[in-house]
Design an enzyme around this catalytic site. Structure first.
Site, mmCIF file in Angstrom:
data_model
loop_
_atom_site.group_PDB
_atom_site.id
_atom_site.type_symbol
_atom_site.label_atom_id
_atom_site.label_comp_id
_atom_site.label_asym_id
_atom_site.label_seq_id
_atom_site.Cartn_x
_atom_site.Cartn_y
_atom_site.Cartn_z
ATOM 1 N N GLY A 181 1.092 -1.215 -0.290
ATOM 2 C CA GLY A 181 -0.285 0.068 0.266
ATOM 3 C C GLY A 181 0.940 1.540 0.130
ATOM 4 O O GLY A 181 0.527 2.461 -0.602
ATOM 5 N N ASN A 222 -7.777 4.186 9.224
ATOM 6 C CA ASN A 222 -6.402 2.663 10.067
ATOM 7 C C ASN A 222 -6.827 3.074 11.604
ATOM 8 O O ASN A 222 -6.853 1.970 12.047
ATOM 9 C CB ASN A 222 -6.013 2.438 9.452
ATOM 10 C CG ASN A 222 -4.581 4.198 9.315
ATOM 11 O OD1 ASN A 222 -4.772 5.184 8.731
ATOM 12 N ND2 ASN A 222 -3.024 4.169 9.955
ATOM 13 N N GLN A 235 -7.348 0.398 3.442
ATOM 14 C CA GLN A 235 -7.839 -0.830 5.128
ATOM 15 C C GLN A 235 -9.867 -1.123 4.588
ATOM 16 O O GLN A 235 -10.079 -1.013 5.443
ATOM 17 C CB GLN A 235 -8.175 0.396 6.356
ATOM 18 C CG GLN A 235 -7.365 0.758 6.960
ATOM 19 C CD GLN A 235 -6.452 -0.899 7.465
ATOM 20 O OE1 GLN A 235 -7.542 -1.385 7.931
ATOM 21 N NE2 GLN A 235 -5.489 -0.278 7.985
ATOM 22 N N SER A 284 -3.449 -2.828 -0.291
ATOM 23 C CA SER A 284 -2.382 -3.782 -0.213
ATOM 24 C C SER A 284 -2.759 -5.007 0.411
ATOM 25 O O SER A 284 -4.041 -5.516 1.049
ATOM 26 C CB SER A 284 -1.706 -3.302 1.051
ATOM 27 O OG SER A 284 -1.223 -3.894 1.636
ATOM 28 N N HIS A 311 -1.832 -7.159 2.544
ATOM 29 C CA HIS A 311 -1.780 -8.029 3.929
ATOM 30 C C HIS A 311 -2.612 -8.168 4.871
ATOM 31 O O HIS A 311 -3.389 -8.236 6.190
ATOM 32 C CB HIS A 311 -0.470 -8.145 4.308
ATOM 33 C CG HIS A 311 -0.465 -6.886 4.574
ATOM 34 N ND1 HIS A 311 -0.380 -5.720 6.173
ATOM 35 C CD2 HIS A 311 0.129 -5.826 3.889
ATOM 36 C CE1 HIS A 311 0.454 -4.904 6.384
ATOM 37 N NE2 HIS A 311 -0.014 -4.178 4.493
ATOM 38 N N THR A 361 10.079 -7.553 -11.589
ATOM 39 C CA THR A 361 9.825 -8.868 -11.216
ATOM 40 C C THR A 361 8.800 -8.771 -10.546
ATOM 41 O O THR A 361 8.449 -8.821 -9.629
ATOM 42 C CB THR A 361 11.427 -9.721 -11.336
ATOM 43 O OG1 THR A 361 11.881 -9.739 -12.269
ATOM 44 C CG2 THR A 361 10.509 -11.735 -11.177
ATOM 45 N N CYS A 406 4.496 5.511 23.080
ATOM 46 C CA CYS A 406 5.382 6.671 23.833
ATOM 47 C C CYS A 406 7.070 6.203 23.921
ATOM 48 O O CYS A 406 7.121 5.460 22.963
ATOM 49 C CB CYS A 406 4.997 6.236 25.397
ATOM 50 S SG CYS A 406 3.731 6.237 26.646
#
Ligand code: PLP
Length: 377
Positions: free
Chosen positions: A72, A147, A175, A195, A197, A233, A320
């Site tokens: 993506g 997302n 998403q 994307s 995945h 490729t 954090c």
């Protein structure tokens, strides 16, 4: 190994068995390079052609409008940097993924013009402010769904506004694809990033849809793959896995959407019944399964670690470092109160989650919020 409850499906998803099975022969036996003329490779060419057709059918496109990429992020870079190389201004939203925002930063650093559309407190782009930002022939890029919040943007309307300004409309649908219906031609989408995945396909493969007639400059130069538009490729196994997973999701879309919405409702009902104090962020019109929750006076980061100890994977809305908690750009853009933003987590459920898992997540969240409340008193 400890049993994991995976509730971070907006980060990535488990490869479907059908996709894995379809990929195996191209990893092990049929490993030919599609660019070679012998019959071992001609079969690969045929396979790629079929995968392109399958993907096009899933989103209402034609196969010559699908360009395979590595992810993506690459698709988003291609859309944004391509517009810059064509001398087009760019208009995007404040809550895009960093694949768009950092591509825009690159453009900005090279004196390209980028404008940002504000969003409301649900993460919906402000339609009224777009007209003033659009210039003739620019690229308008707004994500189909966010997302962090799951909020679905008014894509048809945005495409209409863009076209009234002779602008090109791109959407980052990473998403959304495979989770809600998308028909690029009916919705007026000129370019779309996806994307694999994120819809139970493999990592390392995606695509960019580019409406027929639109000529977009290449970012990756080399061989003549992808009609000389994107060299390299082809990741044949990945492409086959992507097409299989997408087709599988779209064949069962209504059932999957109902099922995942049911899981989401179970989670929220359980928290409400236990009297847990929380805010749900985002719009009612959202991607099934993406649940952004803010708990007052709590730390999303520490909730993540406590859930991790119980084998539950989720995300936070803040990160954090050793000195401070950084609230995400999305939560800042929706002007979420800082106390709530620091206590924000994202649970993202998918078609492979079970009701039992959601009950375990709810119980863990109820326990954690009780402990945190006690510690704060
Ligand atoms: N766009 C959105 C909205 C995303 O959520 C993501 C990944 O989280 C991407 C782009 C990047 O996709 P990829 O991981 O395939 O590079």
């Amino acid at each position: 190994m400890k049993r994991i409850i995976y509730a971070d499906n907006a980060a990535t998803t488990c490869l479907s068995i059908a996709a894995r099975n379809a990929m195996m022969r191209f990893l092990c036996d049929d490993y030919g390079n599609a660019s070679q003329p012998y019959s071992f490779s001609r079969f690969i060419q045929k396979t790629l052609k079929e995968a392109r057709q399958t993907i096009a059918d899933c989103i209402g496109a034609s196969p010559d409008e699908i360009f395979f990429t590595s992810c993506g992020t690459e698709s988003d870079n291609w859309a944004i940097k391509g517009a810059y190389y064509l001398g087009r201004d760019i208009v995007t939203s404040q809550i895009e993924h960093h694949a768009i925002l950092n591509s825009c930063k690159f453009v900005d650093s090279r004196n390209g013009k980028v404008s940002y559309i504000p969003v409301d407190n649900m993460g919906m782009v402000s339609i009224t402010e777009i007209d003033a930002l659009l210039s003739d022939g620019c690229l308008l890029s707004v994500m189909t769904a966010n997302n962090e919040l799951g909020t679905i943007e008014p894509i048809d309307e945005l495409a209409d506004i863009a076209h009234r300004h002779h602008a090109i409309f791109h959407t980052d649908a990473v998403q959304a694809i495979g989770h809600i219906p998308i028909d690029v031609h009916k919705m007026g989408i000129d370019m779309l990033s996806a994307s694999a995945h994120k819809f139970n396909g493999p990592k390392g493969v995606g695509f960019l849809y580019v409406k027929s007639g639109l000529v977009w400059p290449s970012l990756i130069h080399g061989g003549s793959q992808e009609r000389k538009s994107r060299a390299g490729t082809e990741n044949v196994a990945g492409i086959v896995g992507m097409a299989t997973a997408l087709q599988e999701n779209y064949e069962k879309l209504d059932g999957n959407m109902d099922y995942v919405m049911g899981l989401e409702k179970l989670l929220i009902d359980n928290l409400n019944e236990a009297g847990v104090l929380f805010n749900r962020n985002g719009s009612n019109n959202h991607i099934p399964g993406i649940v952004s929750l803010s708990f007052p006076n709590q730390s999303g980061e520490s909730m993540l670690h406590r859930l991790d100890l119980k084998g539950i994977c989720i995300s936070t809305g803040s990160a954090c470092d050793s000195h401070n908690t950084q609230v995400s750009h999305v939560l800042k853009s929706i002007h979420l109160d800082e106390n709530l933003a620091k206590g924000t987590i994202r649970v993202s459920l998918g078609k492979y989650n079970t009701e039992e898992e959601v009950r375990t997540i709810s119980t863990a969240l109820i326990d954690i919020s009780k402990i945190c409340r006690q510690n704060n008193n």
